[in-house]
Design a protein around this motif. Structure first.
Motif, PDB file in Angstrom:
ATOM      1  N   PHE A   1       9.117   4.910   1.408  1.00 32.89           N
ATOM      2  CA  PHE A   1       8.079   4.481   2.349  1.00 32.89           C
ATOM      3  C   PHE A   1       7.994   2.959   2.441  1.00 32.89           C
ATOM      4  CE2 PHE A   1       6.013   8.754   1.394  1.00 32.89           C
ATOM      5  CZ  PHE A   1       6.489   9.310   2.569  1.00 32.89           C
ATOM      6  N   SER A   2       8.204   2.275   1.337  1.00 31.96           N
ATOM      7  CA  SER A   2       8.192   0.805   1.373  1.00 31.96           C
ATOM      8  C   SER A   2       9.365   0.282   2.189  1.00 31.96           C
ATOM      9  CB  SER A   2       8.258   0.246  -0.054  1.00 31.96           C
ATOM     10  OG  SER A   2       7.154   0.673  -0.814  1.00 31.96           O
ATOM     11  N   PHE A   3      10.529   0.911   2.004  1.00 36.17           N
ATOM     12  CA  PHE A   3      11.699   0.497   2.787  1.00 36.17           C
ATOM     13  C   PHE A   3      11.441   0.690   4.278  1.00 36.17           C
ATOM     14  CE2 PHE A   3      15.706   1.272   4.915  1.00 36.17           C
ATOM     15  CZ  PHE A   3      16.526   0.261   4.432  1.00 36.17           C
ATOM     16  N   LEU A   4      10.908   1.855   4.649  1.00 35.91           N
ATOM     17  CA  LEU A   4      10.668   2.132   6.064  1.00 35.91           C
ATOM     18  C   LEU A   4       9.575   1.230   6.639  1.00 35.91           C
ATOM     19  CD1 LEU A   4      10.877   6.043   6.154  1.00 35.91           C
ATOM     20  CD2 LEU A   4      12.580   4.371   6.904  1.00 35.91           C
ATOM     21  N   ALA A   5       8.585   0.880   5.824  1.00 37.27           N
ATOM     22  CA  ALA A   5       7.522  -0.012   6.302  1.00 37.27           C
ATOM     23  C   ALA A   5       8.079  -1.363   6.714  1.00 37.27           C
ATOM     24  CB  ALA A   5       6.461  -0.183   5.211  1.00 37.27           C
ATOM     25  N   SER A   6       9.114  -1.813   6.009  1.00 35.92           N
ATOM     26  CA  SER A   6       9.750  -3.078   6.377  1.00 35.92           C
ATOM     27  C   SER A   6      10.826  -2.877   7.439  1.00 35.92           C
ATOM     28  CB  SER A   6      10.382  -3.713   5.126  1.00 35.92           C
ATOM     29  OG  SER A   6      11.175  -4.827   5.469  1.00 35.92           O
ATOM     30  N   TRP A   7      11.569  -1.802   7.345  1.00 34.58           N
ATOM     31  CA  TRP A   7      12.735  -1.559   8.218  1.00 34.58           C
ATOM     32  C   TRP A   7      12.361  -1.564   9.690  1.00 34.58           C
ATOM     33  CZ3 TRP A   7      17.792  -1.444   8.804  1.00 34.58           C
ATOM     34  CH2 TRP A   7      18.369  -0.639   9.772  1.00 34.58           C
ATOM     35  N   ASP A   8      11.249  -0.921  10.070  1.00 31.42           N
ATOM     36  CA  ASP A   8      10.911  -0.827  11.497  1.00 31.42           C
ATOM     37  C   ASP A   8       9.706  -1.683  11.878  1.00 31.42           C
ATOM     38  OD1 ASP A   8       8.931   0.577  10.331  1.00 31.42           O
ATOM     39  OD2 ASP A   8       9.333   2.488  11.304  1.00 31.42           O
TER      40      ASP A   8
ATOM     41  N   THR B   1      14.594  12.273   1.731  1.00 28.00           N
ATOM     42  CA  THR B   1      13.419  12.210   0.864  1.00 28.00           C
ATOM     43  C   THR B   1      12.850  13.602   0.624  1.00 28.00           C
ATOM     44  OG1 THR B   1      12.877  10.028   1.721  1.00 28.00           O
ATOM     45  CG2 THR B   1      11.124  11.226   0.618  1.00 28.00           C
ATOM     46  N   ALA B   2      12.719  14.390   1.680  1.00 22.47           N
ATOM     47  CA  ALA B   2      12.165  15.737   1.530  1.00 22.47           C
ATOM     48  C   ALA B   2      13.050  16.603   0.643  1.00 22.47           C
ATOM     49  CB  ALA B   2      11.994  16.375   2.910  1.00 22.47           C
TER      50      ALA B   2
ATOM     51  N   PRO C   1       0.821  -1.238   0.000  1.00 24.72           N
ATOM     52  CA  PRO C   1       0.000   0.000   0.000  1.00 24.72           C
ATOM     53  C   PRO C   1       0.839   1.265   0.000  1.00 24.72           C
ATOM     54  CG  PRO C   1      -0.843  -1.583   1.596  1.00 24.72           C
ATOM     55  CD  PRO C   1       0.465  -2.113   1.120  1.00 24.72           C
ATOM     56  N   PHE C   2       2.000   1.225   0.666  1.00 22.95           N
ATOM     57  CA  PHE C   2       2.859   2.412   0.717  1.00 22.95           C
ATOM     58  C   PHE C   2       3.533   2.670  -0.630  1.00 22.95           C
ATOM     59  CE2 PHE C   2       2.533   0.794   5.016  1.00 22.95           C
ATOM     60  CZ  PHE C   2       2.247   1.934   5.731  1.00 22.95           C
ATOM     61  N   ALA C   3       3.539   1.692  -1.511  1.00 25.95           N
ATOM     62  CA  ALA C   3       4.041   1.901  -2.866  1.00 25.95           C
ATOM     63  C   ALA C   3       2.920   2.334  -3.809  1.00 25.95           C
ATOM     64  CB  ALA C   3       4.704   0.626  -3.379  1.00 25.95           C
ATOM     65  N   ILE C   4       1.752   1.727  -3.639  1.00 25.72           N
ATOM     66  CA  ILE C   4       0.642   2.003  -4.563  1.00 25.72           C
ATOM     67  C   ILE C   4       0.125   3.431  -4.394  1.00 25.72           C
ATOM     68  CG2 ILE C   4      -1.760   1.407  -5.062  1.00 25.72           C
ATOM     69  CD1 ILE C   4      -1.054  -1.483  -4.580  1.00 25.72           C
TER      70      ILE C   4
ATOM     71  N   PHE D   1       9.940   7.488  -6.306  1.00 24.50           N
ATOM     72  CA  PHE D   1      10.955   7.657  -5.261  1.00 24.50           C
ATOM     73  C   PHE D   1      10.319   7.603  -3.870  1.00 24.50           C
ATOM     74  CE2 PHE D   1      13.369  10.521  -2.466  1.00 24.50           C
ATOM     75  CZ  PHE D   1      14.573   9.842  -2.437  1.00 24.50           C
ATOM     76  N   SER D   2       9.180   8.262  -3.704  1.00 29.70           N
ATOM     77  CA  SER D   2       8.479   8.209  -2.418  1.00 29.70           C
ATOM     78  C   SER D   2       8.065   6.786  -2.088  1.00 29.70           C
ATOM     79  CB  SER D   2       7.249   9.123  -2.454  1.00 29.70           C
ATOM     80  OG  SER D   2       7.623  10.458  -2.696  1.00 29.70           O
ATOM     81  N   ALA D   3       7.626   6.048  -3.105  1.00 24.51           N
ATOM     82  CA  ALA D   3       7.220   4.653  -2.888  1.00 24.51           C
ATOM     83  C   ALA D   3       8.392   3.819  -2.392  1.00 24.51           C
ATOM     84  CB  ALA D   3       6.664   4.078  -4.181  1.00 24.51           C
ATOM     85  N   VAL D   4       9.582   4.043  -2.948  1.00 27.68           N
ATOM     86  CA  VAL D   4      10.765   3.286  -2.521  1.00 27.68           C
ATOM     87  C   VAL D   4      11.075   3.563  -1.047  1.00 27.68           C
ATOM     88  CG1 VAL D   4      13.249   3.025  -2.840  1.00 27.68           C
ATOM     89  CG2 VAL D   4      11.760   3.202  -4.826  1.00 27.68           C
TER      90      VAL D   4
END
Length: 266
Positions: free
Chosen positions: A200-207, A257-258, A150-153, A195-198
């Motif tokens: 947010f997806s990384f952070l969704a898994s990372w933590d 990212t910002a 979802p954070f990628a879509i 780029f935002s999808a990459v």
């Protein structure tokens, strides 16, 4: 206008105070754990009797913490790549596809965001246990890819909806194939969303910790699982140091990212 900030009068003070209180409520626990990581007490005691860096030295000298951090980074990177690839195709289907049940499909793809994580964790653990993927890197990556999808879509779909498709059509009229037009026109135009999808997806898994606890094995642990396990066994400030580094990396990624979003949007 009713919500014009300059016309709020004394309500501006109340609004600023309320915003400051909410910010303090959200940030104080993070500040608290960072301060504990520099405390000289061998327990998580506050205020600390002195200040030291030895907990960070112990953390970096312990190979189990390093292995857990590398495992988290490896799984998060693979989950982010898969989530963005799947999310890119799904977004094209949702935005440009004309088929029945499109909104239902959108809802299903976003379900991992609203479904209680523990319910998802139990379900996927039971399934992976049956097919032999529990406690494996592949199982970890698949589970985190589903959570990150979802954070990628969402950002890719938003970027694609804001893209003027007539530009892509003009490229096709000028001789480009549909694939060339998408690769050379559409994808560069929605690069901020990708780029935002990459990130947010990384952070969704990372933590992520709940699913990771179910999927972990004695030889495969992510950093959040290692923190959780250490916290249950010991209240050493090394846990606070690991948590501070976890928060620090997340903040660095958000700042990068910002800055990149601002640069790419020019």
């Amino acid at each position: 206008m009713l919500l014009d900030y300059d016309r709020l009068g004394w309500l501006r003070v109340a609004l600023v105070g309320f915003t400051a209180a909410v910010a303090a409520f959200l940030l104080l626990p993070v500040v608290f754990i960072v301060l504990l990581s520099f405390g000289s007490s061998r327990w998580l005691a506050f205020p600390p009797p002195g200040w030291t860096l030895k907990w960070y030295q112990q953390l970096l000298a312990d190979p189990t913490w390093i292995d857990a951090a590398l495992t988290s980074a490896r799984i998060a990177a693979m989950a982010a790549i898969l989530a963005v690839i799947i999310g890119l195709f799904a977004s094209f289907s949702l935005v440009r596809g004309e088929f029945r049940g499109r909104q239902v499909l959108r809802g299903l793809l976003l379900t991992p965001m609203v479904l209680p994580v523990v319910v998802f964790a139990i379900a996927i653990y039971a399934f992976f246990l049956r097919i032999g993927l529990a406690g494996t890197t592949l199982g970890f990556v698949i589970a985190h890819t589903i959570l990150a999808l979802p954070f990628a879509i969402i950002p890719i779909t938003a970027a694609l909806e804001g893209f003027d498709k007539s530009i892509e059509d003009a490229a096709i009229v000028c001789g480009a194939s549909p694939l060339q037009a998408r690769l050379r026109i559409t994808l560069p135009s929605i690069r901020i969303g990708i780029f935002s999808a990459v990130i947010f997806s990384f952070l969704a898994s990372w933590d992520e910790v709940v699913v990771a606890i179910f999927m972990a094995s004695p030889t495969l642990q992510t950093l959040p699982v290692k923190i959780w396990g250490s916290l249950r066994a010991d209240l050493s400030p090394v846990v606070a140091a690991a948590s501070s580094l976890l928060v620090g990396l997340t903040l660095c990624l958000m700042i990068v990212t910002a800055l990149l979003r601002r640069k790419l949007s020019r």
